[in-house]
Design a protein around this motif. Structure first.
Motif, PDB file in Angstrom:
ATOM      1  N   THR A  99      -3.922   9.331  34.581  1.00  0.00           N
ATOM      2  CA  THR A  99      -2.934  10.294  35.075  1.00  0.00           C
ATOM      3  C   THR A  99      -1.702   9.544  35.552  1.00  0.00           C
ATOM      4  O   THR A  99      -1.724   8.326  35.756  1.00  0.00           O
ATOM      5  CB  THR A  99      -3.513  11.125  36.231  1.00  0.00           C
ATOM      6  OG1 THR A  99      -3.837  10.237  37.326  1.00  0.00           O
ATOM      7  CG2 THR A  99      -4.774  11.854  35.788  1.00  0.00           C
ATOM      8  N   LEU A 100      -0.613  10.292  35.774  1.00  0.00           N
ATOM      9  CA  LEU A 100       0.617   9.662  36.257  1.00  0.00           C
ATOM     10  C   LEU A 100       0.429   9.067  37.649  1.00  0.00           C
ATOM     11  O   LEU A 100       1.001   8.030  37.975  1.00  0.00           O
ATOM     12  CB  LEU A 100       1.754  10.691  36.266  1.00  0.00           C
ATOM     13  CG  LEU A 100       2.260  11.132  34.886  1.00  0.00           C
ATOM     14  CD1 LEU A 100       3.353  12.181  35.041  1.00  0.00           C
ATOM     15  CD2 LEU A 100       2.782   9.941  34.095  1.00  0.00           C
ATOM     16  N   LYS A 106      -1.390   1.825  39.837  1.00  0.00           N
ATOM     17  CA  LYS A 106      -1.694   0.573  39.147  1.00  0.00           C
ATOM     18  C   LYS A 106      -0.457  -0.320  39.055  1.00  0.00           C
ATOM     19  O   LYS A 106      -0.515  -1.524  39.321  1.00  0.00           O
ATOM     20  CB  LYS A 106      -2.228   0.862  37.741  1.00  0.00           C
ATOM     21  CG  LYS A 106      -3.657   1.376  37.700  1.00  0.00           C
ATOM     22  CD  LYS A 106      -4.079   1.612  36.261  1.00  0.00           C
ATOM     23  CE  LYS A 106      -5.540   2.044  36.185  1.00  0.00           C
ATOM     24  NZ  LYS A 106      -5.957   2.278  34.790  1.00  0.00           N
ATOM     25  N   ILE A 107       0.676   0.273  38.674  1.00  0.00           N
ATOM     26  CA  ILE A 107       1.905  -0.506  38.541  1.00  0.00           C
ATOM     27  C   ILE A 107       2.351  -1.033  39.896  1.00  0.00           C
ATOM     28  O   ILE A 107       2.758  -2.195  40.026  1.00  0.00           O
ATOM     29  CB  ILE A 107       3.018   0.343  37.892  1.00  0.00           C
ATOM     30  CG1 ILE A 107       2.637   0.680  36.450  1.00  0.00           C
ATOM     31  CG2 ILE A 107       4.355  -0.389  37.927  1.00  0.00           C
ATOM     32  CD1 ILE A 107       3.595   1.626  35.755  1.00  0.00           C
ATOM     33  N   ALA A 161       3.409   0.226  32.194  1.00  0.00           N
ATOM     34  CA  ALA A 161       3.314   1.674  31.961  1.00  0.00           C
ATOM     35  C   ALA A 161       2.717   1.949  30.583  1.00  0.00           C
ATOM     36  O   ALA A 161       1.844   2.817  30.423  1.00  0.00           O
ATOM     37  CB  ALA A 161       4.696   2.307  32.096  1.00  0.00           C
ATOM     38  N   ILE A 162       3.160   1.187  29.583  1.00  0.00           N
ATOM     39  CA  ILE A 162       2.609   1.326  28.225  1.00  0.00           C
ATOM     40  C   ILE A 162       1.162   0.842  28.187  1.00  0.00           C
ATOM     41  O   ILE A 162       0.279   1.494  27.610  1.00  0.00           O
ATOM     42  CB  ILE A 162       3.465   0.524  27.219  1.00  0.00           C
ATOM     43  CG1 ILE A 162       4.876   1.100  27.164  1.00  0.00           C
ATOM     44  CG2 ILE A 162       2.823   0.533  25.835  1.00  0.00           C
ATOM     45  CD1 ILE A 162       5.857   0.253  26.379  1.00  0.00           C
ATOM     46  N   ASN A 163       0.919  -0.292  28.825  1.00  0.00           N
ATOM     47  CA  ASN A 163      -0.404  -0.910  28.764  1.00  0.00           C
ATOM     48  C   ASN A 163      -1.469  -0.037  29.415  1.00  0.00           C
ATOM     49  O   ASN A 163      -2.547   0.195  28.846  1.00  0.00           O
ATOM     50  CB  ASN A 163      -0.355  -2.279  29.450  1.00  0.00           C
ATOM     51  CG  ASN A 163      -1.471  -3.198  28.987  1.00  0.00           C
ATOM     52  OD1 ASN A 163      -2.186  -2.908  28.041  1.00  0.00           O
ATOM     53  ND2 ASN A 163      -1.620  -4.325  29.661  1.00  0.00           N
ATOM     54  N   PHE A 164      -1.195   0.456  30.604  1.00  0.00           N
ATOM     55  CA  PHE A 164      -2.191   1.235  31.341  1.00  0.00           C
ATOM     56  C   PHE A 164      -2.371   2.648  30.787  1.00  0.00           C
ATOM     57  O   PHE A 164      -3.460   3.208  30.874  1.00  0.00           O
ATOM     58  CB  PHE A 164      -1.803   1.323  32.815  1.00  0.00           C
ATOM     59  CG  PHE A 164      -1.962   0.029  33.564  1.00  0.00           C
ATOM     60  CD1 PHE A 164      -3.084  -0.764  33.386  1.00  0.00           C
ATOM     61  CD2 PHE A 164      -0.991  -0.415  34.444  1.00  0.00           C
ATOM     62  CE1 PHE A 164      -3.244  -1.952  34.069  1.00  0.00           C
ATOM     63  CE2 PHE A 164      -1.140  -1.602  35.136  1.00  0.00           C
ATOM     64  CZ  PHE A 164      -2.265  -2.377  34.944  1.00  0.00           C
TER      65      PHE A 164
END
Length: 233
Positions: A99-100, A106-107, A161-164
């Motif tokens: 989810t966002l 995470k970031i 953002a792309i990776n996760f």
């Protein structure tokens, strides 16, 4: 023509199947740590080779490859590999939802907590190999370390953002290493080229000042002699 293509397809097919089996094996849970560590070392070496070659072309075509410098970068990659492997493992364990909200957490954790750790491990690993003193390490952290942290923020925030959000868990370190090739190239420059230029810049003015003072001393002596009225015979 069609027959030739068909024969080529038959000949190549076993190679592709072998590569697929090897890929599944390397990225299986049993060997994933070793795969990720090997990728990390390879990318660190590759980043340094790119940077050294670029500096050679730009500044000194006769300069030889500094194998010791590449070895230091490889050592940092060896330290990074397990660190990144387990970091992604626990991030997925702590925030399993895609989810966002989980993505933002995470970031934020990666940039505010893990990025400073990576910069510290990088500088300490190379500092230990070079047997740097405490004062020089402090200078590295204050100057080079800050630039590395800012580099991490610029490159890794969109990459994470792309990776996760899009990448499967077992391929995240692979994607991470693709971005790391760019970042390691910059880190190699910051640690070895920028850092050396900074040290040279801070040391040279002192040397010039000492030379100027030494050249002024004889003139001062002559002036003192002239003012006292004494003249050499």
């Amino acid at each position: 023509m069609n027959k030739a293509l068909s024969l080529a397809s038959i000949a190549v097919r076993p190679v592709f199947r072998s590569l697929q089996r090897s890929g599944r094996l390397l990225f299986s849970p049993k060997y994933l740590l070793f795969t990720n560590t090997g990728l990390s070392v390879s990318v660190s070496i590759g980043g340094d080779l790119i940077q050294q070659n670029y500096q050679r072309i730009q500044n000194d075509p006769d300069k030889f490859w500094d194998i010791k410098r590449t070895g230091k970068m490889a050592a940092s990659g060896l330290a990074f590999g397990p660190l990144v492997h387990y970091w992604y493992f626990y991030l997925d364990k702590w925030f399993p939802a895609r989810t966002l909200g989980s993505l933002f957490k995470k970031i934020a954790l990666d940039q505010l907590c893990f990025s400073p750790i990576c910069v510290t491990v990088f500088l300490l690993t190379i500092g230990i190999i070079e047997q740097q003193g405490l004062e020089l390490l402090k200078e590295e952290f204050m100057d080079t370390g800050v630039l590395m942290f800012l580099t991490d923020i610029v490159f890794w925030s969109p990459a994470l953002a792309i990776n996760f959000y899009f990448m499967p868990a077992k391929y995240r370190v692979l994607f991470d290493n693709m971005i790391s090739l760019v970042v390691d190239t910059i880190f190699s420059y910051l640690r070895f080229d920028h850092s050396k230029a900074r040290r040279d810049h801070t040391s040279n003015p002192k040397d010039k000042t000492m030379e100027n003072d030494a050249s002024i001393l004889p003139e001062r002596k002559l002036n003192i002699v002239g003012q006292s009225g004494d003249h050499p015979t």
